[in-house]
Scaffold this active site. Structure first.
Site, PDB file in Angstrom:
ATOM      1  N   GLU A  37       9.380  38.872  30.486  1.00 51.23           N
ATOM      2  CA  GLU A  37      10.719  38.523  30.364  1.00 51.23           C
ATOM      3  C   GLU A  37      11.007  38.092  28.910  1.00 51.23           C
ATOM      4  O   GLU A  37      12.206  38.206  28.523  1.00 51.23           O
ATOM      5  CB  GLU A  37      10.862  37.406  31.433  1.00 51.23           C
ATOM      6  CG  GLU A  37      11.012  38.127  32.882  1.00 51.23           C
ATOM      7  CD  GLU A  37      12.068  38.892  33.008  1.00 51.23           C
ATOM      8  OE1 GLU A  37      13.227  38.523  32.634  1.00 51.23           O
ATOM      9  OE2 GLU A  37      12.084  40.124  33.632  1.00 51.23           O
ATOM     10  N   CYS A 190      24.685  51.247  34.397  1.00 47.22           N
ATOM     11  CA  CYS A 190      25.703  50.479  33.901  1.00 47.22           C
ATOM     12  C   CYS A 190      25.499  49.717  32.347  1.00 47.22           C
ATOM     13  O   CYS A 190      25.559  48.752  32.188  1.00 47.22           O
ATOM     14  CB  CYS A 190      26.058  49.190  35.082  1.00 47.22           C
ATOM     15  SG  CYS A 190      27.547  48.411  34.751  1.00 47.22           S
ATOM     16  N   CYS A 200      26.274  55.284  40.104  1.00 46.34           N
ATOM     17  CA  CYS A 200      26.134  53.987  40.478  1.00 46.34           C
ATOM     18  C   CYS A 200      26.071  53.882  42.026  1.00 46.34           C
ATOM     19  O   CYS A 200      27.125  54.441  42.553  1.00 46.34           O
ATOM     20  CB  CYS A 200      27.270  53.242  39.696  1.00 46.34           C
ATOM     21  SG  CYS A 200      27.156  51.551  40.401  1.00 46.34           S
ATOM     22  N   CYS A 206      33.547  49.040  42.898  1.00 50.86           N
ATOM     23  CA  CYS A 206      33.530  48.401  41.474  1.00 50.86           C
ATOM     24  C   CYS A 206      34.849  48.357  41.036  1.00 50.86           C
ATOM     25  O   CYS A 206      35.588  49.301  40.866  1.00 50.86           O
ATOM     26  CB  CYS A 206      32.768  49.239  40.422  1.00 50.86           C
ATOM     27  SG  CYS A 206      32.945  48.928  38.711  1.00 50.86           S
TER      28      CYS A 206
END
Length: 349
Positions: A37, A190, A200, A206
């Site tokens: 991360e 995206c 998607c 959306c």
């Protein structure tokens, strides 16, 4: 589409299309998730993979990282950029090693240097299977578009809204898969430019797609003219071709890395040589180049100076050393400095 439908569609897509064989997705531990991360902040997956594998080979555990010299850590980080990440990683590893266990609460994680709420949330959800929202750049983009949230996400009110939405959408079950899935969706479909809306899994609901505002969301930050800083870099080399390096202060740009001496102008470089009893016998100015940081451009002009007598000038100390070609492979060097040194040594072959 309610939050449960969003979760189910996203997870069903992840089961079929999600990335599940990245290095940090194998042999999952809190340390490996934390390291990935931190590396993935401001850096693409394709770049991180090699660094992650080299890093975990050298430092397979938190204890190994904690007991390593910071120069060794920065050396492995060279070229990845944003070096404060490496310094904070090392500091946090020392804290974790001293307390004897890896923190498993949000409060304890965010108390460590370099760990913010989103990174802590990813560690909690992926490594510990505990429900915590995240809000990295990819997730911000997905949630901003899906809910048609306008306003620059860096603004306090917009950021607060996005955190609330992220918390609402995060499930209790399969939270690790969901966290991976929503990051994957932002990274692969995206995307910032040329998003693949047709593929998607949640495109039917959306709001950005329905209102034809995908291209303008998230709202960009108002751009400002980036200032330019000009510096002279001194490539001081001896008869053997070794170049004098100095260690930069721990704070600031390239903090804690080794670099060639930097000056505001050529005259300042000459004055420094006089003060340090450095007798220059030859000088050659190289081409000015540009390195861009997030908040300014650095235009640097390398000046190659040959010294005839190293006995009376700056020699090896904790803050200075004569760099050999081997050093370029092991020292913590910023990418432009590393390239500059490698070019110098190659030309002398």
């Amino acid at each position: 589409m309610n939050t449960i439908d969003f979760q189910q569609k996203l997870l069903a897509w992840f089961d079929v299309c999600g990335r599940k064989d990245l290095p940090w997705q194998r042999n999952i531990t809190p340390y490996r998730i934390w390291l990935s991360e931190i590396m993935l902040q401001q850096t693409q997956v394709i770049t991180v993979i090699a660094y992650f594998e080299a890093f975990t080979k050298k430092f397979p555990t938190v204890d190994a990282l904690a007991h390593a010299p910071v120069d060794e850590v920065l050396g492995l980080w060279s070229g990845l950029g944003y070096y404060a990440r490496a310094r904070n990683l090392h500091k946090s590893a020392q804290i974790i090693a001293e307390q004897g266990y890896f923190p498993n609460t949000l409060e304890a994680l965010v108390a460590l240097p370099g760990i913010g709420l989103s990174t802590a949330g990813a560690i909690m959800s992926i490594a510990f299977q505990k429900r915590q929202p995240i809000l990295d750049g990819n997730v911000k983009r997905v949630l901003t578009r899906f809910n048609a949230i306008s306003g620059w996400p860096g603004q306090a009110e917009v950021n607060k809204t996005l955190w609330a939405v992220s918390a609402d959408f995060t499930p209790i079950d399969r939270v690790a898969d969901y966290t991976q899935a929503i990051m994957d969706l932002g990274a692969t479909l995206c995307t910032r430019s040329k998003p693949q809306c047709v593929r998607c899994p949640v495109n039917t609901a959306c709001l950005a797609r329905l209102t034809d505002t995908v291209a303008v969301l998230p709202t960009p930050k108002v751009s400002k003219k980036i200032p330019v800083k000009h510096v002279t870099l001194l490539l001081l080399h001896n008869a053997a071709g070794h170049v004098l390096l100095e260690k930069r202060p721990s704070l600031g740009i390239w903090g804690g890395l080794w670099s060639v001496p930097e000056f505001s102008c050529l005259q300042s470089a000459h004055d420094w040589c006089v003060i340090n009893n450095i007798n220059i016998v030859k000088q050659h100015t190289l081409t000015t180049k540009r390195h861009t940081f997030s908040h300014y451009h650095l235009d640097y002009t390398p000046v190659l100076m040959c010294v005839d007598d190293v006995d009376n000038c700056v020699m090896d100390t904790e803050q200075n050393l004569w760099c050999t070609v081997e050093h370029t492979r092991s020292l913590g060097l910023a990418a432009p400095i590393k390239r500059l040194l490698q070019q110098h040594f190659k030309q002398r072959e």
